[in-house]
Motif scaffolding. Structure first.
Motif, short mmCIF file in Angstrom:
data_model
loop_
_atom_site.label_atom_id
_atom_site.label_comp_id
_atom_site.label_asym_id
_atom_site.label_seq_id
_atom_site.Cartn_x
_atom_site.Cartn_y
_atom_site.Cartn_z
N TYR A 21 8.90 -69.28 -6.57
CA TYR A 21 9.11 -68.01 -7.29
C TYR A 21 7.77 -67.35 -7.59
O TYR A 21 7.58 -66.15 -7.31
CB TYR A 21 9.87 -68.27 -8.58
CG TYR A 21 9.92 -67.08 -9.51
CD1 TYR A 21 10.66 -65.94 -9.18
CD2 TYR A 21 9.22 -67.08 -10.72
CE1 TYR A 21 10.71 -64.84 -10.03
CE2 TYR A 21 9.26 -65.99 -11.57
CZ TYR A 21 10.00 -64.87 -11.22
OH TYR A 21 10.03 -63.78 -12.05
N ASN A 24 6.14 -65.93 -4.53
CA ASN A 24 6.81 -64.71 -4.10
C ASN A 24 6.45 -63.52 -4.98
O ASN A 24 6.35 -62.39 -4.50
CB ASN A 24 8.33 -64.91 -4.07
CG ASN A 24 8.81 -65.47 -2.76
OD1 ASN A 24 9.03 -64.74 -1.80
ND2 ASN A 24 8.96 -66.79 -2.69
N LEU A 27 3.21 -62.30 -3.86
CA LEU A 27 3.37 -61.57 -2.61
C LEU A 27 3.87 -60.15 -2.86
O LEU A 27 3.38 -59.19 -2.26
CB LEU A 27 4.33 -62.33 -1.68
CG LEU A 27 4.36 -61.87 -0.22
CD1 LEU A 27 4.65 -63.05 0.69
CD2 LEU A 27 5.40 -60.80 0.01
N GLU A 35 7.59 -56.87 -9.73
CA GLU A 35 8.14 -58.22 -9.83
C GLU A 35 9.62 -58.15 -10.22
O GLU A 35 10.06 -57.17 -10.83
CB GLU A 35 7.38 -59.03 -10.87
CG GLU A 35 5.95 -59.34 -10.48
CD GLU A 35 5.27 -60.27 -11.46
OE1 GLU A 35 5.98 -60.84 -12.33
OE2 GLU A 35 4.04 -60.45 -11.36
N TRP A 41 15.85 -63.05 -8.38
CA TRP A 41 15.15 -63.62 -7.23
C TRP A 41 15.91 -64.80 -6.63
O TRP A 41 16.13 -64.87 -5.43
CB TRP A 41 13.75 -64.06 -7.67
CG TRP A 41 13.05 -64.88 -6.64
CD1 TRP A 41 12.40 -64.43 -5.53
CD2 TRP A 41 12.94 -66.31 -6.62
NE1 TRP A 41 11.89 -65.49 -4.82
CE2 TRP A 41 12.21 -66.65 -5.47
CE3 TRP A 41 13.38 -67.32 -7.47
CZ2 TRP A 41 11.91 -67.97 -5.14
CZ3 TRP A 41 13.09 -68.64 -7.14
CH2 TRP A 41 12.36 -68.95 -6.00
N ILE A 45 17.03 -65.06 -2.78
CA ILE A 45 16.08 -65.74 -1.89
C ILE A 45 16.75 -66.80 -1.02
O ILE A 45 16.31 -67.06 0.10
CB ILE A 45 14.95 -66.38 -2.73
CG1 ILE A 45 13.73 -66.71 -1.84
CG2 ILE A 45 15.42 -67.64 -3.44
CD1 ILE A 45 12.93 -65.54 -1.47
N VAL A 49 14.94 -65.63 3.05
CA VAL A 49 13.73 -65.13 2.42
C VAL A 49 13.29 -63.82 3.07
O VAL A 49 12.78 -62.91 2.40
CB VAL A 49 12.61 -66.19 2.47
CG1 VAL A 49 12.17 -66.48 3.89
CG2 VAL A 49 11.43 -65.76 1.62
N TYR A 53 12.59 -60.09 1.25
CA TYR A 53 11.41 -59.23 1.40
C TYR A 53 11.80 -57.83 1.86
O TYR A 53 11.28 -56.83 1.36
CB TYR A 53 10.44 -59.85 2.41
CG TYR A 53 9.80 -61.14 1.96
CD1 TYR A 53 9.47 -61.36 0.63
CD2 TYR A 53 9.54 -62.16 2.88
CE1 TYR A 53 8.89 -62.55 0.22
CE2 TYR A 53 8.96 -63.35 2.48
CZ TYR A 53 8.63 -63.54 1.15
OH TYR A 53 8.05 -64.72 0.75
N PHE A 69 2.61 -65.93 2.16
CA PHE A 69 3.33 -66.82 1.25
C PHE A 69 2.61 -68.15 1.13
O PHE A 69 2.43 -68.69 0.03
CB PHE A 69 4.77 -67.06 1.72
CG PHE A 69 5.45 -68.15 0.95
CD1 PHE A 69 6.00 -67.88 -0.30
CD2 PHE A 69 5.51 -69.44 1.45
CE1 PHE A 69 6.60 -68.91 -1.04
CE2 PHE A 69 6.11 -70.46 0.72
CZ PHE A 69 6.65 -70.19 -0.53
N TYR A 73 1.27 -69.72 -2.24
CA TYR A 73 1.85 -71.00 -2.66
C TYR A 73 0.74 -72.01 -2.93
O TYR A 73 0.79 -72.75 -3.93
CB TYR A 73 2.79 -71.50 -1.57
CG TYR A 73 3.60 -72.72 -1.93
CD1 TYR A 73 4.77 -72.60 -2.68
CD2 TYR A 73 3.22 -73.99 -1.50
CE1 TYR A 73 5.53 -73.73 -3.00
CE2 TYR A 73 3.98 -75.11 -1.81
CZ TYR A 73 5.13 -74.96 -2.56
OH TYR A 73 5.89 -76.08 -2.86
#
Length: 214
Positions: A21, A24, A27, A35, A41, A45, A49, A53, A69, A73
């Motif tokens: 999360y 993302n 991103l 957000e 989300w 998701i 995914v 997006y 990502f 991450y």
């Protein structure tokens, strides 16, 4: 019992919801998008995914999104928000291994993170194959089966293969590939998501321990 079990990773073996999360959200921020809250989300998701997006207005090529990502991450994990293995996983995998069940992993999670996490959890040796970065899981399942020498065109062979996941997308992908599905109730999607889409996985599991009794 099934002779071959293929596992999803995120939400199935690894509880990575929080770091995924946060990655993302970084991103989205990178692309100057707002957000979204965790509940919105997580509901979106798990389907795909890439669809998430796109719904947020990000139309960059998938390969670039994977790289971004993965970078975010890494950043999130470095700052202390890390995934963790579900408590019953090791014992379940050990049980299945003793029963001579062949096992593999197919996930959308980036390959380098899959391998690193599997090693960190001490479970990488249980799997014949670990395949990540998969957008089209139905085709990915077919490919994994081919690599494992399983002919899905033969009904008898197909009946012995199970895909275990935690999202509606996992169930749909298994059935599209022509194999059975098991949904585990501790990941990204909940029972109401399964029932809302009128999906019928062959098995509904509270956690992976239920695989011992199939």
């Amino acid at each position: 019992m099934y002779s071959v079990i293929i596992f999803d990773w995120s939400g199935t073996i690894s509880d990575d919801r929080e770091p995924v999360y946060r990655a993302n959200m970084l991103l989205l921020k990178y692309f100057d998008q707002e957000e979204v809250d965790f509940e919105r989300w997580i509901k979106n998701i798990g389907s795909s995914v890439l669809d998430f997006y796109r719904a947020e207005g990000i139309n960059t090529e998938p390969e670039e999104l994977v790289k971004l990502f993965s970078k975010f991450y890494d950043e999130v994990c470095f700052n202390g928000v890390k995934p963790k293995i579900y408590p019953e996983v090791k014992e379940t995998l050990q049980f299945l291994k003793k029963k001579n069940v062949r096992m593999a992993v197919l996930s959308a999670h980036p390959q380098k993170h899959l391998l690193a996490e599997a090693r960190e959890y001490g479970i990488d040796h249980f799997f014949e194959l670990i395949r990540g970065g998969c957008w089209d899981k139905a085709e990915g399942l077919r490919k994994v089966c081919r690599e494992m020498g399983i002919n899905l065109k033969r009904k008898r062979k197909r009946a012995g293969v199970l895909y275990v996941g935690d999202t509606t997308h996992d169930i749909k992908s298994a059935h599209e590939a022509g194999i059975a599905s098991a949904w585990v109730d501790h990941g990204y999607h909940k029972k109401e998501d399964i029932f809302l889409e009128k999906l019928s996985p062959e098995h509904l599991l509270a956690n992976l321990t239920g695989l011992k009794y199939l």
